[in-house]
Write a protein that holds these residues in place. Structure first.
Motif, PDB file in Angstrom:
ATOM      1  N   PHE A  61       0.872  -1.141  -0.024  1.00  0.00           N
ATOM      2  CA  PHE A  61      -0.025   0.022  -0.008  1.00  0.00           C
ATOM      3  C   PHE A  61       1.010   1.192   0.082  1.00  0.00           C
ATOM      4  CE2 PHE A  61      -1.417   3.515   2.584  1.00  0.00           C
ATOM      5  CZ  PHE A  61      -2.548   3.997   1.895  1.00  0.00           C
ATOM      6  N   ILE A  62       0.382   2.188  -0.696  1.00  0.00           N
ATOM      7  CA  ILE A  62       1.243   3.620  -0.787  1.00  0.00           C
ATOM      8  C   ILE A  62       0.384   4.729  -0.980  1.00  0.00           C
ATOM      9  CG2 ILE A  62       3.399   2.420  -1.988  1.00  0.00           C
ATOM     10  CD1 ILE A  62       2.422   3.544  -4.538  1.00  0.00           C
ATOM     11  N   GLU A  63       0.899   5.597  -0.265  1.00  0.00           N
ATOM     12  CA  GLU A  63       0.128   7.053  -0.264  1.00  0.00           C
ATOM     13  C   GLU A  63       1.101   8.027  -0.120  1.00  0.00           C
ATOM     14  OE1 GLU A  63      -0.326   9.298   2.324  1.00  0.00           O
ATOM     15  OE2 GLU A  63       1.085   8.363   3.793  1.00  0.00           O
ATOM     16  N   ASP A  64       0.889   9.524  -0.458  1.00  0.00           N
ATOM     17  CA  ASP A  64       1.700  10.286  -0.235  1.00  0.00           C
ATOM     18  C   ASP A  64       1.128  12.037  -0.231  1.00  0.00           C
ATOM     19  OD1 ASP A  64       4.178  11.604   0.328  1.00  0.00           O
ATOM     20  OD2 ASP A  64       5.255  10.155  -0.632  1.00  0.00           O
ATOM     21  N   VAL A  65       1.702  12.932   0.240  1.00  0.00           N
ATOM     22  CA  VAL A  65       1.105  14.146  -0.014  1.00  0.00           C
ATOM     23  C   VAL A  65       2.144  15.136  -0.135  1.00  0.00           C
ATOM     24  CG1 VAL A  65       1.645  14.314   2.760  1.00  0.00           C
ATOM     25  CG2 VAL A  65      -0.184  15.819   1.504  1.00  0.00           C
ATOM     26  N   GLY A  66       1.903  16.235  -0.882  1.00  0.00           N
ATOM     27  CA  GLY A  66       2.569  17.523  -1.139  1.00  0.00           C
ATOM     28  C   GLY A  66       3.998  17.208  -1.882  1.00  0.00           C
ATOM     29  N   LEU A  81      -0.747  -4.628  -5.513  1.00  0.00           N
ATOM     30  CA  LEU A  81      -0.479  -3.120  -5.063  1.00  0.00           C
ATOM     31  C   LEU A  81      -1.716  -2.369  -4.628  1.00  0.00           C
ATOM     32  CD1 LEU A  81       1.476  -0.608  -4.757  1.00  0.00           C
ATOM     33  CD2 LEU A  81       1.146  -0.079  -7.266  1.00  0.00           C
ATOM     34  N   ILE A  82      -1.960  -1.653  -3.770  1.00  0.00           N
ATOM     35  CA  ILE A  82      -3.061  -0.918  -3.457  1.00  0.00           C
ATOM     36  C   ILE A  82      -2.403   0.551  -3.445  1.00  0.00           C
ATOM     37  CG2 ILE A  82      -4.711  -0.307  -1.761  1.00  0.00           C
ATOM     38  CD1 ILE A  82      -4.573  -3.110  -0.707  1.00  0.00           C
ATOM     39  N   VAL A  83      -3.157   1.658  -4.283  1.00  0.00           N
ATOM     40  CA  VAL A  83      -2.598   2.851  -4.218  1.00  0.00           C
ATOM     41  C   VAL A  83      -3.825   3.780  -3.631  1.00  0.00           C
ATOM     42  CG1 VAL A  83      -2.004   4.844  -5.689  1.00  0.00           C
ATOM     43  CG2 VAL A  83      -1.561   2.288  -6.232  1.00  0.00           C
ATOM     44  N   GLY A  84      -3.293   4.468  -2.558  1.00  0.00           N
ATOM     45  CA  GLY A  84      -4.061   5.409  -1.663  1.00  0.00           C
ATOM     46  C   GLY A  84      -4.325   6.784  -2.495  1.00  0.00           C
ATOM     47  N   GLN A  85      -4.429   7.636  -1.409  1.00  0.00           N
ATOM     48  CA  GLN A  85      -4.646   9.109  -1.713  1.00  0.00           C
ATOM     49  C   GLN A  85      -3.186   9.664  -2.059  1.00  0.00           C
ATOM     50  OE1 GLN A  85      -6.464  10.158   1.824  1.00  0.00           O
ATOM     51  NE2 GLN A  85      -8.384   9.439   1.256  1.00  0.00           N
ATOM     52  N   PHE A  86      -3.233  10.347  -3.085  1.00  0.00           N
ATOM     53  CA  PHE A  86      -1.871  11.163  -3.415  1.00  0.00           C
ATOM     54  C   PHE A  86      -2.492  12.811  -3.423  1.00  0.00           C
ATOM     55  CE2 PHE A  86       0.020   7.324  -3.946  1.00  0.00           C
ATOM     56  CZ  PHE A  86       1.273   7.283  -3.781  1.00  0.00           C
ATOM     57  N   THR A  87      -2.356  13.576  -2.186  1.00  0.00           N
ATOM     58  CA  THR A  87      -3.048  14.480  -2.137  1.00  0.00           C
ATOM     59  C   THR A  87      -2.058  15.756  -2.357  1.00  0.00           C
ATOM     60  OG1 THR A  87      -2.844  14.495   0.131  1.00  0.00           O
ATOM     61  CG2 THR A  87      -4.704  13.860  -0.767  1.00  0.00           C
TER      62      THR A  87
END
Length: 300
Positions: free
Chosen positions: A202-207, A232-238
């Protein structure tokens, strides 16, 4: 993999701040909310300290977390927020007493560093989910908050949601690992780096800048990390950023291109990360993911 015991009404939980600084009002709000849910609450001595951008200096943050890890009466530890700082103290922590009676550790973002040591070295499950910093903007009746406390009480979720256009259909089973992509990248070639074979990431990121996201994905590709995954699970990339000279792809398109030559299922758009909804995930749990034209599904 070791799974901490489930909480019950009256369980004692702790709040610590291993990374960025947080105001005392937010800590008090979280303490009050947790007490309203029937828990006893212990707050770290330095949880609302401020030392430049950190919640106290390295020694203060280490001592607070170490005390919570050691306390037999504390059954779960809420990390108050992310930011930055956990990498500075991760190798100073002694988990020997913790391993005698493991407890749930909850957090996301910079807390990915703690998750990584728990899963990749100590083989203990943990929870990627909402933190006290988020509590003032939420109700205990919000979907992600309700699910978080269900997980803590042993009720594991099945998530079924609308498929994303970039999904790659299929089904896979594997041990769930991951968190904030920047922190996963930071831990590469350290003792807390993940072994990817057969795992679901699982991956996510911000900024982040889009070119930086691409650079991180290319590192995972060139090293063979992505190739060895089962899914692969893709979360929020905000709040992603771009330069004046545009990169030319969105965050999801960058990720999709990086994994395009592999045949495992990829699920985009899972509501976890730095957005308004942050559905909890149990890292270290063997899960099944599936994607088809009608839905995406994650079964714990």
């Amino acid at each position: 993999m070791i799974f901490p015991k489930s909480l019950s009404k009256g369980s004692t939980v702790g709040i610590v701040s291993p990374a960025g600084k947080i105001d005392s009002e937010t800590i008090h709000f979280a303490e009050k909310l947790l007490r309203s849910l029937g828990y006893s609450v212990v707050v770290g001595q330095h949880a609302d300290n401020a030392y430049h951008q950190f919640a106290g200096n390295d020694e203060h943050r280490t001592s607070d977390l170490q005390l919570m890890l050691n306390r037999k009466d504390v059954e779960a530890i809420f990390c108050s927020r992310g930011g930055y700082g956990t990498a500075r103290i991760i190798d100073k922590l002694d988990f020997s007493q913790f391993l005698e009676d493991p407890k749930w550790i909850i957090g996301y973002s910079d807390i990915t560093v703690l998750h990584a040591r728990l899963q990749n070295e100590l083989k203990v499950a943990s929870i990627h989910g909402p933190m006290p910093k988020n509590f003032p903007d939420k109700s205990k009746d919000d979907e992600d908050m309700m699910q978080l406390f269900k997980v803590l009480h042993g009720d594991l979720p099945t998530y079924k949601f609308k498929p994303h256009l970039l999904n790659r259909n299929g089904e896979a089973e594997g041990l769930l690992i991951g968190g904030n992509l920047s922190l996963i990248q930071t831990l590469r070639a350290t003792p807390y780096d993940a072994e990817p074979h057969g795992k679901i990431l699982f991956i996510e990121d911000v900024g982040e800048y889009l070119y930086s996201l691409d650079r991180m994905m290319q590192n995972l590709k060139l090293s063979g990390f992505l190739k060895q995954l089962s899914g692969l699970i893709v979360g929020q990339f905000t709040e992603m950023k771009d330069n004046n000279e545009k990169f030319g792809m969105s965050a999801y398109e960058i990720i999709n291109e990086a994994v395009s030559e592999y045949d495992y299922p990829v699920i985009f758009g899972f509501p976890a990360g730095h957005g308004n909804i942050n559905m909890p995930l149990v890292f270290g749990k063997r899960i099944t993911i599936s994607s088809c034209n009608c839905h995406s599904k994650i079964v714990f």
